[in-house]
Enzyme design. Structure first.
Site, PDB file in Angstrom:
ATOM      1  N   PHE A  49       0.834  -1.207   0.000  1.00 59.68           N
ATOM      2  CA  PHE A  49       0.000   0.000   0.000  1.00 59.68           C
ATOM      3  C   PHE A  49       0.874   1.265   0.000  1.00 59.68           C
ATOM      4  O   PHE A  49       0.877   2.042  -0.971  1.00 59.68           O
ATOM      5  CB  PHE A  49      -0.938  -0.071   1.216  1.00 59.68           C
ATOM      6  N   ASP A 105      10.213  -6.526  -3.365  1.00 62.55           N
ATOM      7  CA  ASP A 105       9.096  -7.057  -2.572  1.00 62.55           C
ATOM      8  C   ASP A 105       9.081  -8.571  -2.703  1.00 62.55           C
ATOM      9  O   ASP A 105       9.396  -9.102  -3.777  1.00 62.55           O
ATOM     10  CB  ASP A 105       7.766  -6.466  -3.105  1.00 62.55           C
ATOM     11  N   THR A 154       2.654  -9.758   1.432  1.00 57.71           N
ATOM     12  CA  THR A 154       1.416  -8.974   1.611  1.00 57.71           C
ATOM     13  C   THR A 154       1.261  -7.923   0.513  1.00 57.71           C
ATOM     14  O   THR A 154       0.197  -7.321   0.393  1.00 57.71           O
ATOM     15  CB  THR A 154       1.363  -8.274   2.998  1.00 57.71           C
ATOM     16  N   GLY A 155       2.296  -7.704  -0.263  1.00 55.41           N
ATOM     17  CA  GLY A 155       2.220  -6.759  -1.382  1.00 55.41           C
ATOM     18  C   GLY A 155       1.447  -7.371  -2.542  1.00 55.41           C
ATOM     19  O   GLY A 155       1.142  -8.567  -2.533  1.00 55.41           O
ATOM     20  N   ASN A 171      20.196  -5.944   6.985  1.00 58.19           N
ATOM     21  CA  ASN A 171      20.704  -6.074   5.607  1.00 58.19           C
ATOM     22  C   ASN A 171      20.680  -4.737   4.878  1.00 58.19           C
ATOM     23  O   ASN A 171      21.620  -4.385   4.154  1.00 58.19           O
ATOM     24  CB  ASN A 171      19.838  -7.064   4.812  1.00 58.19           C
ATOM     25  N   TYR A 184       5.304  -7.151  16.056  1.00 54.25           N
ATOM     26  CA  TYR A 184       5.415  -5.967  15.196  1.00 54.25           C
ATOM     27  C   TYR A 184       6.079  -4.825  15.965  1.00 54.25           C
ATOM     28  O   TYR A 184       7.065  -4.247  15.521  1.00 54.25           O
ATOM     29  CB  TYR A 184       4.018  -5.555  14.737  1.00 54.25           C
TER      30      TYR A 184
END
Ligand code: UDP
Length: 314
Positions: free
Chosen positions: A12, A32, A36-37, A100, A146
């Site tokens: 999003f 990506d 979830t993308g 990373n 999270y």
């Protein structure tokens, strides 16, 4: 041409950032793993000469050929339902993924901006939340994966800044909405809009007295760009300070959609923050930023987007 790597670029927020930088003639490398993308969010950019897509999981070593000027690290599951489904990946992308990308920034001499969150404040005891507040987070609760990953992200980003002198920026993003939100990510706005459009009950959790403050996505993206271009390394809240209860928000969506849906009250999930509102004085002072899109305008655009999805086209 300046080159920018955007991780989570087909999600999003990531896809709106890709749009913003492509439009301004940056060369955009969108990375990506599509957990979830959604590739449909960036489909229109694929033919562009200054856009490339890399299907890659940033928790694995990240290789980008050529020079890099900027990195925006936006890869992460970001709704409570998503990180409950993917708790380990959520922790890994915030920790190993961030490590990373900081390493990549160091190697390339790039400036890096990481996407932190109002969730670092947890269920806040200070209201509205300013950047000096350290938060009230339950590390072992459902949101812990999270919240703590993002807190680690901030800590390691500061460590790279102080120890390796990497140019770093930290944005704390508050609730944001707009086209390309996922319909089934469990968030309040897509859930309410989809329920209202289908004439189903609107599922308000708890008594709906908990508050949130919703920022339209174009305002957020502008704030992020200004922060990236600033020289300020400490965290900055970016969000819309206009606060509303979730019950009022549900009522607003029922009205906007002309729906006959009724509100039904379900149990409040564990550790659901009772209040949330950004103090944006810092963004205002340092970046000259403030949100411009009011909620009724933003909600209309978002509703039109949802209505255009195959699920709702009749
Ligand atoms: N919420 C709700 N019904 C839903 C989904 C969410 O009442 O179907 C509530 C949720 O409990 C929270 C608020 O709406 O209090 C915002 O939830 P969201 O998942 O959008 O974001 P976050 O909790 O991360 O702010």
């Amino acid at each position: 041409m300046k080159r920018v790597l955007i991780t989570g670029g087909s999600g999003f927020l990531g896809s709106h950032l890709c749009d913003y930088f492509v439009k301004r003639d940056y060369h955009v490398i969108c990375m990506d793993n599509l957990s979830t993308g959604d590739i449909r969010n960036i489909e229109h950019l694929l033919p562009m000469r200054n856009f490339e897509f890399h299907h890659h999981d940033v928790t694995k070593f990240v290789h980008v050929p050529g020079k890099l000027d900027y990195i925006l690290h936006f890869a992460s599951p970001a709704s409570p339902i998503d990180y409950l489904k993917m708790p380990i990946q959520t922790m890994k992308v915030g920790s190993l993924g961030t490590h990373n990308l900081l390493g990549l920034a160091l190697a390339k001499g790039a400036r890096i901006l990481v996407a932190s969150t109002s969730e670092v404040y947890g269920d806040p005891l200070v209201h509205p939340q300013n950047e000096e507040y350290w938060g009230n987070v339950n590390p072992v609760g459902p949101r812990g994966v999270y919240d703590e990953a993002k807190r680690f992200m901030e800590a390691i980003t500061m460590a790279y800044h102080t120890f390796h002198k990497v140019e770093t920026r930290i944005v704390r993003i508050f609730n944001t909405y707009g086209p390309r939100m996922r319909l089934n990510d469990g968030r309040a706005l897509p859930a309410f809009m989809s329920q209202a459009l289908k004439g189903k009950d609107i599922t308000v959790f708890g008594d709906g007295s908990q508050t949130r403050s919703f920022c339209y996505v174009s305002d957020l993206v502008e704030g992020i760009y200004r922060l990236l271009m600033s020289d300020y390394p400490m965290p900055v809240n970016v969000g819309n300070p206009i606060e509303i209860t979730i019950k009022e928000f549900a009522e607003e969506i029922v009205q906007l959609t002309n729906s006959r849906s009724k509100i039904t009250y379900l149990d409040l999930p564990a550790d659901d923050p009772k209040v949330r509102q950004p103090d944006i004085s810092k963004a205002n002072d340092i970046l000259g930023w403030q949100p411009l899109v009011n909620r009724s305008e933003g909600l209309k655009i978002t509703l039109d987007y949802f209505k255009s999805l195959p699920e709702f086209k009749s």
